[in-house]
Design a protein around this motif. Structure first.
Motif, short mmCIF file in Angstrom:
data_model
loop_
_atom_site.label_atom_id
_atom_site.label_comp_id
_atom_site.label_asym_id
_atom_site.label_seq_id
_atom_site.Cartn_x
_atom_site.Cartn_y
_atom_site.Cartn_z
N ASP A 63 0.91 2.82 35.94
CA ASP A 63 -0.11 2.40 36.90
C ASP A 63 -0.99 1.30 36.34
O ASP A 63 -1.56 0.50 37.10
N ALA A 64 -1.13 1.27 35.01
CA ALA A 64 -1.96 0.24 34.37
C ALA A 64 -1.18 -1.03 34.09
O ALA A 64 -1.74 -2.01 33.58
N GLY A 65 0.13 -1.02 34.39
CA GLY A 65 0.95 -2.20 34.16
C GLY A 65 1.32 -2.41 32.70
O GLY A 65 1.58 -3.54 32.27
N LEU A 66 1.36 -1.32 31.94
CA LEU A 66 1.68 -1.40 30.51
C LEU A 66 3.06 -0.83 30.25
O LEU A 66 3.36 0.31 30.60
N ASP A 67 3.91 -1.63 29.61
CA ASP A 67 5.23 -1.19 29.18
C ASP A 67 5.08 -0.72 27.73
O ASP A 67 4.92 -1.54 26.82
N LEU A 68 5.12 0.59 27.52
CA LEU A 68 4.81 1.17 26.22
C LEU A 68 6.03 1.89 25.65
O LEU A 68 6.69 2.64 26.34
#
Length: 277
Positions: A63-68
């Motif tokens: 949802d935060a747009g972070l690819d982790l």
């Protein structure tokens, strides 16, 4: 199912060499800090660091747009060397005194980004129920790296078991003990080995993450435990100097200090890990 790459202790030496030889090509994996469009790969100790990161990955990152991505390491060295050479974009496993000592000794340039939690260091035993029960000549296992050994000795000193020279700080060793009324002996071991030594020694000082991995509950099982008040050993997200402003790093820092992560830490670890924000 956790999407986590586990790095075994046996592979660490080979991995460290590979990182050194291939640093220039490390961006191929998308983990290098220069590739801001790729995933942010974070090196972490399995417990609780990788577990906290996995919670972020599974519940907050999309949802935060972070690819982790999370890589687990079982030692306290390779996460920093991998961050230094760009094999990973960040790490999450250490405290400030340890990092200061590591940078000084290894010529690395790792810097903290945001402090997330504290794992209180504790004294544990399979043989006694109280620190007062330690007999004369008892053997205590302590971590053998500079900062954690000093931290272990300070814990014992704070609880009246030994006295240390004034001003020894984060470089204290058993040679700095000025009073030892129980004639305690010390067995210096790699931090990860201390919980495994509990059947062989009278007691062991164990880092919080290794205690939890060994099914010890610091809040319940420790004979003595570090206080969280004014404690300098909070664990933080760290990067190579110059990468603090990477948008992915900033985003992860925000997520790691969110109300959702604080609640996860409180619910999951029941006082054995304490949120520091």
């Amino acid at each position: 199912m956790r999407n986590t790459a586990k790095i075994t202790t046996a592979a660490l030496a080979v991995g460290a060499l590979t990182f050194g030889l291939t640093a220039c090509g490390s961006s191929d994996s998308g983990s290098g800090s220069a590739d801001a469009d790729g995933p942010l790969v974070v090196a972490a100790s399995p417990t609780p660091h990788a577990e906290i990161l996995t919670f972020v990955k599974d519940n907050l990152a999309k949802d935060a747009g972070l690819d982790l991505e999370v890589k687990e390491f079982t030692d306290y060295v390779t996460p920093n060397t991998a961050t230094e050479d760009g094999s990973v974009g960040a790490n999450y496993f250490q405290n400030q005194p340890y990092l200061d000592d590591f940078n000084k000794k290894n010529g690395t340039h790792i810097v903290p980004v945001v402090t997330v939690h504290l794992e209180p260091l504790g004294l544990y035993s399979h043989k006694i129920k109280s620190a007062d029960d330690l007999k004369s000549g008892a053997t205590i296992a302590v971590p053998n790296d500079t900062v954690n050994e000093a931290r272990a000795l300070k814990l014992l000193a704070d609880n009246g078991l030994i006295t240390l020279k004034d001003g020894v700080g984060n470089e204290a060793t058993p040679a700095d003990i000025t009073e030892n009324p129980k004639n305690l002996e010390f067995k210096e071991l790699e931090a990860a080995q201390t919980p495994r030594s509990l059947d062989d020694v009278d007691a062991a000082v164990v880092n919080g993450n290794y205690a939890i991995e060994a099914d010890l509950k610091p809040a319940d099982d420790a004979l003595v435990l570090e206080s969280a008040d004014d404690n300098p050993y909070g664990n933080f997200l760290a990067v190579k100097e110059g990468n603090e402003d990477d948008p992915r790093v900033k985003k992860l820092a925000e997520l790691l200090t969110s109300a959702e992560v604080k609640k996860f830490i409180e619910d999951e670890y029941d006082g054995s890990v304490i949120a520091s924000f």
